[in-house]
Design an enzyme around this catalytic site. Structure first.
Site, PDB file in Angstrom:
ATOM      1  N   HIS A 239      -1.429  38.221 -33.785  1.00 40.50           N
ATOM      2  CA  HIS A 239      -2.678  37.650 -34.274  1.00 40.50           C
ATOM      3  C   HIS A 239      -3.173  36.558 -33.335  1.00 40.50           C
ATOM      4  CE1 HIS A 239       0.406  35.063 -36.125  1.00 40.50           C
ATOM      5  NE2 HIS A 239      -0.502  34.119 -36.156  1.00 40.50           N
TER       6      HIS A 239
ATOM      7  N   HIS B 147      -5.190  32.760 -33.163  1.00 42.51           N
ATOM      8  CA  HIS B 147      -5.665  31.530 -33.808  1.00 42.51           C
ATOM      9  C   HIS B 147      -6.667  30.879 -32.867  1.00 42.51           C
ATOM     10  CE1 HIS B 147      -2.957  30.761 -37.213  1.00 42.51           C
ATOM     11  NE2 HIS B 147      -2.026  31.362 -36.500  1.00 42.51           N
TER      12      HIS B 147
ATOM     13  N   TYR C 176      -1.258  22.431 -36.033  1.00 45.00           N
ATOM     14  CA  TYR C 176      -0.785  23.665 -36.660  1.00 45.00           C
ATOM     15  C   TYR C 176      -0.903  24.846 -35.700  1.00 45.00           C
ATOM     16  CZ  TYR C 176      -0.886  27.856 -39.525  1.00 45.00           C
ATOM     17  OH  TYR C 176      -0.660  29.110 -40.021  1.00 45.00           O
TER      18      TYR C 176
ATOM     19  N   GLN D 134       2.363  26.848 -34.144  1.00 47.17           N
ATOM     20  CA  GLN D 134       2.538  28.074 -34.923  1.00 47.17           C
ATOM     21  C   GLN D 134       3.597  28.989 -34.301  1.00 47.17           C
ATOM     22  OE1 GLN D 134       1.191  28.897 -37.857  1.00 47.17           O
ATOM     23  NE2 GLN D 134       2.254  30.835 -37.900  1.00 47.17           N
TER      24      GLN D 134
END
Length: 153
Positions: free
Chosen positions: A62, A64, A126, A130
């Protein structure tokens, strides 16, 4: 940077969004040879629309991104543009992907978005941490995969 205001001809704005989206079938393809190409494509597409990439990180399955998007661009329109154009450019650059992702579907449908507001530092931290968190969880969890159709063995 948290209080930095941007200006258009008749407005001042601070619009920051945390966006997450995944490849089709959540394939772990982003870390391989395609990572650098995707970073370059995202930077180019964002600069075309006047969008600033504040923070971004490519996970194996994924993406971010923390983006500053002008209010004249709807978030749904921009994410559609980003995913659509990046998929087309990836298929143009890597012709072999059409066999893995038939019919030019590189990204999965949908995305996650949240407004950042005044807690930008928390979201940046964050996103940056991650990957470390995911690796630590993978090392801690030893999952025994069981076949649900055969019962416990």
């Amino acid at each position: 940077m948290a209080n930095k205001t941007n200006e258009l001809s008749h407005s001042k704005w601070v619009c920051k969004y945390h966006i997450v989206f995944t490849p089709k079938y959540r394939r772990k393809i982003i870390y391989n040879q395609y990572r650098e190409d995707l970073i370059e494509i995202f930077k180019r597409l964002c600069s075309y629309k006047g969008v600033e990439i504040i923070e971004g990180h490519m996970m194996p399955d994924h993406v971010h991104m923390l983006l500053s998007i002008p209010p004249k661009i709807a978030i749904s329109t921009f994410v559609g543009y980003l995913k659509g154009k990046s998929a087309l450019q990836m298929f143009d650059k890597h012709a072999n992907l059409k066999y893995k992702f038939g019919n030019r579907h590189f990204w999965a449908e949908g995305y996650y978005v949240s407004t950042v507001g005044l807690n930008e530092a928390t979201v940046k931290k964050y996103i940056a941490e991650q990957e470390k968190h995911d690796i630590a969880l993978d090392k801690l969890s030893v999952k025994e995969y069981e076949d649900p159709f055969k019962g416990n063995k």
